[in-house]
Scaffold this motif. Structure first.
Motif, mmCIF file in Angstrom:
data_model
loop_
_atom_site.group_PDB
_atom_site.id
_atom_site.type_symbol
_atom_site.label_atom_id
_atom_site.label_comp_id
_atom_site.label_asym_id
_atom_site.label_seq_id
_atom_site.Cartn_x
_atom_site.Cartn_y
_atom_site.Cartn_z
ATOM 1 N N LYS A 109 0.838 -1.202 0.000
ATOM 2 C CA LYS A 109 0.000 0.000 0.000
ATOM 3 C C LYS A 109 0.877 1.257 0.000
ATOM 4 N N VAL A 110 0.427 2.236 -0.773
ATOM 5 C CA VAL A 110 1.126 3.515 -0.876
ATOM 6 C C VAL A 110 0.089 4.627 -0.729
ATOM 7 N N VAL A 111 0.400 5.639 0.069
ATOM 8 C CA VAL A 111 -0.516 6.751 0.301
ATOM 9 C C VAL A 111 0.036 8.014 -0.351
ATOM 10 N N THR A 112 -0.826 8.714 -1.064
ATOM 11 C CA THR A 112 -0.473 9.993 -1.666
ATOM 12 C C THR A 112 -1.722 10.864 -1.710
ATOM 13 N N SER A 113 -1.590 12.048 -2.284
ATOM 14 C CA SER A 113 -2.724 12.970 -2.365
ATOM 15 C C SER A 113 -3.421 12.866 -3.709
ATOM 16 N N LEU A 114 -4.734 12.994 -3.709
ATOM 17 C CA LEU A 114 -5.516 12.951 -4.931
ATOM 18 C C LEU A 114 -5.260 14.223 -5.737
ATOM 19 N N GLY A 115 -4.579 14.067 -6.879
ATOM 20 C CA GLY A 115 -4.228 15.215 -7.690
ATOM 21 C C GLY A 115 -2.767 15.592 -7.594
ATOM 22 N N ALA A 116 -1.985 14.894 -6.763
ATOM 23 C CA ALA A 116 -0.564 15.192 -6.617
ATOM 24 C C ALA A 116 0.207 14.727 -7.854
ATOM 25 N N GLY A 154 -1.643 0.525 6.678
ATOM 26 C CA GLY A 154 -0.329 -0.096 6.804
ATOM 27 C C GLY A 154 0.556 0.227 5.600
ATOM 28 N N ALA A 155 0.591 1.485 5.209
ATOM 29 C CA ALA A 155 1.282 1.887 3.975
ATOM 30 C C ALA A 155 2.788 1.709 4.090
ATOM 31 N N LYS A 156 3.368 1.221 3.012
ATOM 32 C CA LYS A 156 4.823 1.089 2.930
ATOM 33 C C LYS A 156 5.455 2.447 2.639
ATOM 34 N N LEU A 157 4.819 3.244 1.781
ATOM 35 C CA LEU A 157 5.322 4.556 1.420
ATOM 36 C C LEU A 157 4.235 5.606 1.628
ATOM 37 N N LEU A 158 4.668 6.809 2.019
ATOM 38 C CA LEU A 158 3.787 7.971 2.097
ATOM 39 C C LEU A 158 4.479 9.079 1.298
ATOM 40 N N TYR A 159 3.810 9.551 0.253
ATOM 41 C CA TYR A 159 4.393 10.574 -0.627
ATOM 42 C C TYR A 159 3.793 11.933 -0.330
ATOM 43 N N LEU A 160 4.672 12.930 -0.147
ATOM 44 C CA LEU A 160 4.249 14.310 0.076
ATOM 45 C C LEU A 160 5.243 15.230 -0.619
ATOM 46 N N ALA A 161 4.740 16.178 -1.391
ATOM 47 C CA ALA A 161 5.589 17.189 -2.021
ATOM 48 C C ALA A 161 5.467 18.493 -1.253
ATOM 49 N N ASN A 162 6.599 19.099 -0.923
ATOM 50 C CA ASN A 162 6.601 20.377 -0.210
ATOM 51 C C ASN A 162 7.804 21.198 -0.670
ATOM 52 N N PRO A 163 7.584 22.292 -1.431
ATOM 53 C CA PRO A 163 6.317 22.815 -1.958
ATOM 54 C C PRO A 163 5.616 21.830 -2.899
ATOM 55 N N ASP A 164 4.356 22.125 -3.109
ATOM 56 C CA ASP A 164 3.484 21.195 -3.819
ATOM 57 C C ASP A 164 3.388 21.498 -5.312
ATOM 58 N N ASN A 165 3.280 20.453 -6.076
ATOM 59 C CA ASN A 165 2.923 20.527 -7.493
ATOM 60 C C ASN A 165 1.659 19.676 -7.654
ATOM 61 N N PRO A 166 0.540 20.239 -8.107
ATOM 62 C CA PRO A 166 0.417 21.357 -9.039
ATOM 63 C C PRO A 166 -0.043 22.696 -8.460
ATOM 64 N N MET A 167 -0.196 22.827 -7.143
ATOM 65 C CA MET A 167 -0.833 24.030 -6.610
ATOM 66 C C MET A 167 0.159 25.117 -6.203
ATOM 67 N N GLY A 168 1.420 24.755 -6.004
ATOM 68 C CA GLY A 168 2.414 25.738 -5.607
ATOM 69 C C GLY A 168 2.383 26.092 -4.135
ATOM 70 N N SER A 169 1.517 25.426 -3.368
ATOM 71 C CA SER A 169 1.376 25.713 -1.939
ATOM 72 C C SER A 169 2.495 25.033 -1.159
ATOM 73 N N TRP A 170 2.600 25.370 0.128
ATOM 74 C CA TRP A 170 3.639 24.765 0.943
ATOM 75 C C TRP A 170 3.198 24.729 2.396
ATOM 76 N N HIS A 171 3.826 23.816 3.152
ATOM 77 C CA HIS A 171 3.637 23.726 4.596
ATOM 78 C C HIS A 171 4.886 24.227 5.295
ATOM 79 N N LYS A 172 4.712 24.780 6.467
ATOM 80 C CA LYS A 172 5.862 25.190 7.260
ATOM 81 C C LYS A 172 6.621 23.963 7.762
ATOM 82 N N ALA A 173 7.889 24.189 8.071
ATOM 83 C CA ALA A 173 8.761 23.092 8.472
ATOM 84 C C ALA A 173 8.193 22.306 9.649
ATOM 85 N N ALA A 174 7.591 23.010 10.608
ATOM 86 C CA ALA A 174 7.084 22.333 11.808
ATOM 87 C C ALA A 174 6.027 21.293 11.472
#
Length: 367
Positions: A109-116, A154-174
């Motif tokens: 199992k792999v978890v990512t965002s819908l639209g990432a 029980g995901a083996k991988l979790l994918y997160l882009a920061n900053p994000d594509n395609p929206m250009g948004s970002w999360h703070k380091a914390a």
């Protein structure tokens, strides 16, 4: 269908995640006036990188260093880690593919965002793993929901882009650091920082290079303008970084690409100039959007997502109108993100094409 394909590969669709601008140009029979859809850097590469490319041209008859030694040393210096933490590959895309080959078995199992970023899903499908997609929260990927899904499945991988594509948004380091602390014991975080060199300092988390559950990816395609050279790198614990040597093409990096990327890292003044250029281009893009009744979203990247205020069908009509008039742009692939179009930032001449074409495409789409 060839009888020599494995059943799994035979069942995969014959498609690629993106239609390249060259494909569209061949279909249309004419070149684009402005190429602003692939998030390449229209501002070019650092002069030092271009000089290194020219100097290395006479050595193109030689293979590149299979250990990528010089580039690894330069990257280690930049990040304050040892070269044993670094794996080099043909851009983040190529490294994501190797990561999936290294870590995934059929049924994982792999978890990512819908639209990432869709190329990651392409590699997950190739590995025979199952993708679980979590909706965005507004214009941001949702770390808490991603984490909950990883725990639930029980995901083996979790994918997160920061900053994000395609929206250009970002999360703070914390936010990212909290996600890392809460990872399930058997989950590896794939932290895509392809736009990290363009992000505000507040977006870059402090994560030890030795962390056994995080692998970070960086690219030379965005800030350093070397998309055509295909160079990226992964930062990971040494045992994970070394594992790439088991399956990578040891002569896969060209001598020219290695020389250009190494020189680019030595020209850090370039980033300051590029940030200033991007800041001006973002302001121009915001002005163009406002003049046309649209909203340019805040961006920590070299592109801007523009909210068109409609649905995906409306955005696709705008996209088609821009393509017909010689402007290559793209858009997110799923609702509700597909209310937006995505426009890479470039020099004034490219922004002038956007200012000319977008109102025409909008008028046509609204009609």
């Amino acid at each position: 269908m060839s009888r020599f394909l494995t059943p799994h590969i035979a069942a995969l669709p014959s498609s690629v995640p993106f239609t390249g601008p060259e494909t569209i140009e061949r279909r249309k029979g004419q070149a684009f006036r402005a190429r602003l859809g692939a998030n390449e850097s229209g501002f070019g590469a650092p002069p030092a990188a271009l000089a290194a490319l020219r100097a290395a041209a006479d050595e193109v008859w030689m293979y590149g260093d299979p250990e990528n030694y010089d580039l690894k040393q330069a990257i280690a210096l930049k990040h304050g880690c040892g070269s044993e933490h670094i794996a080099i590959g043909s851009g983040v895309d190529g490294l994501l593919g190797l990561t999936c080959r290294l870590t995934l078995a059929p049924g994982d199992k792999v978890v990512t965002s819908l639209g990432a970023y869709p190329t990651f899903g392409f590699h997950v499908a190739n590995a025979g793993a199952e993708m679980i997609r979590v909706p965005y929260l507004g214009d941001h990927e949702d770390p808490e929901a991603l984490l909950a899904a990883a725990k639930r499945h029980g995901a083996k991988l979790l994918y997160l882009a920061n900053p994000d594509n395609p929206m250009g948004s970002w999360h703070k380091a914390a936010v990212i650091e909290a996600l890392v602390k809460a990872l399930p014991a058997d989950t590896l975080l794939i932290l895509d920082e392809a736009y990290g060199d363009l992000a505000p300092e507040e977006a870059i988390p402090e994560i030890a290079a030795d962390h056994p559950q995080v692998i970070r990816f960086r690219s030379f395609s965005k800030a350093y303008g070397l998309a055509g050279a295909r160079v990226g790198y992964a930062l990971a614990a040494p045992e994970l970084a070394r594992a790439f040597d088991k399956i990578r093409d040891h002569f896969g990096m060209s001598r020219l690409s290695l020389a250009a990327a190494t020189a680019a890292l030595g020209d850090q003044s370039w980033l300051g100039q590029l940030r200033a250029d991007l800041s001006r281009a973002k302001a121009r893009m915001a002005q163009i959007a406002t003049e046309n009744g649209l909203t340019a979203l805040a961006s920590a990247t070299n592109f801007v997502a523009v909210d068109c205020g409609g649905d995906g069908a409306f955005s696709r009509r705008i996209l088609a109108g821009c393509e017909a008039r010689g402007l290559f742009i793209r858009m997110p692939g799923v609702a509700p993100l597909d209310r937006c179009i995505r426009i890479s930032l470039g020099p004034e001449a490219a922004m002038d094409v956007v200012a000319e074409v977008l109102p025409q495409a909008l008028a046509e789409a609204r009609a």
